[in-house]
Enzyme design. Structure first.
Site, PDB file in Angstrom:
ATOM      1  N   GLY A  18     -13.290  -0.822   4.189  1.00 36.46           N
ATOM      2  CA  GLY A  18     -12.742  -1.666   3.627  1.00 36.46           C
ATOM      3  C   GLY A  18     -13.143  -3.131   3.614  1.00 36.46           C
ATOM      4  O   GLY A  18     -14.705  -3.126   3.235  1.00 36.46           O
ATOM      5  N   TYR A 153       3.396  -9.080  10.614  1.00 39.88           N
ATOM      6  CA  TYR A 153       1.997  -9.191   9.785  1.00 39.88           C
ATOM      7  C   TYR A 153       2.107 -10.482   9.425  1.00 39.88           C
ATOM      8  O   TYR A 153       0.644 -11.164   9.921  1.00 39.88           O
ATOM      9  CB  TYR A 153       1.979  -7.963   8.678  1.00 39.88           C
ATOM     10  CG  TYR A 153       0.368  -8.195   7.703  1.00 39.88           C
ATOM     11  CD1 TYR A 153      -0.453  -7.949   8.425  1.00 39.88           C
ATOM     12  CD2 TYR A 153       0.534  -8.363   6.400  1.00 39.88           C
ATOM     13  CE1 TYR A 153      -1.898  -8.024   7.600  1.00 39.88           C
ATOM     14  CE2 TYR A 153      -0.715  -8.553   6.304  1.00 39.88           C
ATOM     15  CZ  TYR A 153      -1.576  -8.046   6.484  1.00 39.88           C
ATOM     16  OH  TYR A 153      -2.986  -8.326   5.702  1.00 39.88           O
TER      17      TYR A 153
END
Length: 263
Positions: A18, A153
């Protein structure tokens, strides 16, 4: 453009895939000796080998460790006591109903996304200040300023903005910088799998699936495609360069137009 980073050393946490991997690759292109970090030793070694093959004039190294674990973190510090660049990329995310996010989940997110990054920064920042040069980047998210369906998050990413600004105040009158990059929706391996799972049309190219997915699920994006990790990698490389010294405590957005506000 030569970014003036040749032979610098950079630790990029969570860099086996990523965004973290993309940042490591873009830094290696500029002659940076990257320290690849992740929990899986074999994955780390594979990325190290790939970067060494692609950029033989650099010296990538295996920095495998679970930075959330204090013992493994200390071992990492002993092996690599000094770096010029630190990219705090390690993080977790998952869509969970707010009512299912108990205290244990909150603690896991704060420990992983914030406290581990703070611990690594706290170790490396003093030597950067002593040496007169250093770059620290926290990888946050557009959710830091535009929370969505993942409160556990989003809160941690907002915390990184505040932490970055506070730490930047310790760098007054130095060429050390602490900044935050806030990516929008990015095409990681996991996101690509999600798109393929949601749109299972065999006769469509991935680009067509991506366009349909964005129109259906992320219509507020002005880019109307996922940001590529390499694009974030190139931005991070500039922020790490000597040319980016005026960026101090800055929240730098690369969100594809997701955030509707001017600030």
């Amino acid at each position: 453009m030569d970014m003036g980073l040749n032979n610098k050393t950079a630790l990029i946490t969570g860099s086996t895939k990523g965004i973290g991997k993309a940042i490591a690759i873009e830094l290696a292109k500029e002659g940076v000796n990257v320290l690849i970090n992740g929990r899986n030793v074999e994955e780390v070694e594979r990325v190290v080998s790939d970067i060494k093959a692609a950029y033989p004039n650099t010296s990538p190294q295996n920095a495998a460790a679970d930075i959330v674990n204090a013992t493994e973190r200390e071992a990492l510090f002993s092996k690599f006591p000094q770096v010029d660049i630190l990219v705090n990329n390690t993080g977790i995310y998952e869509i969970i109903s707010y009512y299912d996010v108990d205290d244990a989940v909150w603690e896991k997110y704060i420990q992983t996304n914030v406290l581990s990054a703070n611990a690594v920064t706290k170790f490396y920042l003093p030597s950067m200040l002593s040496n007169g040069f250093g770059r620290i980047i926290f990888i946050a998210s557009d959710e830091a300023v535009m929370p969505g369906q993942m409160p556990q998050y989003a809160v941690t990413k907002s915390m990184l903005l505040s932490l970055s600004k506070s730490l930047s105040k310790l760098t007054v009158d130095t060429e050390v910088t602490v900044n935050t990059i806030m990516p929008g929706p990015t095409l990681s391996e996991h996101v690509q799998q999600i798109v393929e799972r949601v749109i299972q049309e065999e006769n469509m190219t991935f680009e067509e699936k991506e366009k349909q997915f964005m129109a259906s699920h992320l219509p507020q994006s002005e880019l109307q495609r996922f940001i590529r990790p390499s694009e974030i990698g190139r931005l991070a490389t500039f922020v790490c360069s000597p040319y980016a010294a005026p960026f101090k405590g800055s929240p730098i957005r690369m969100d594809g137009g997701m955030v509707p506000t001017i600030y």
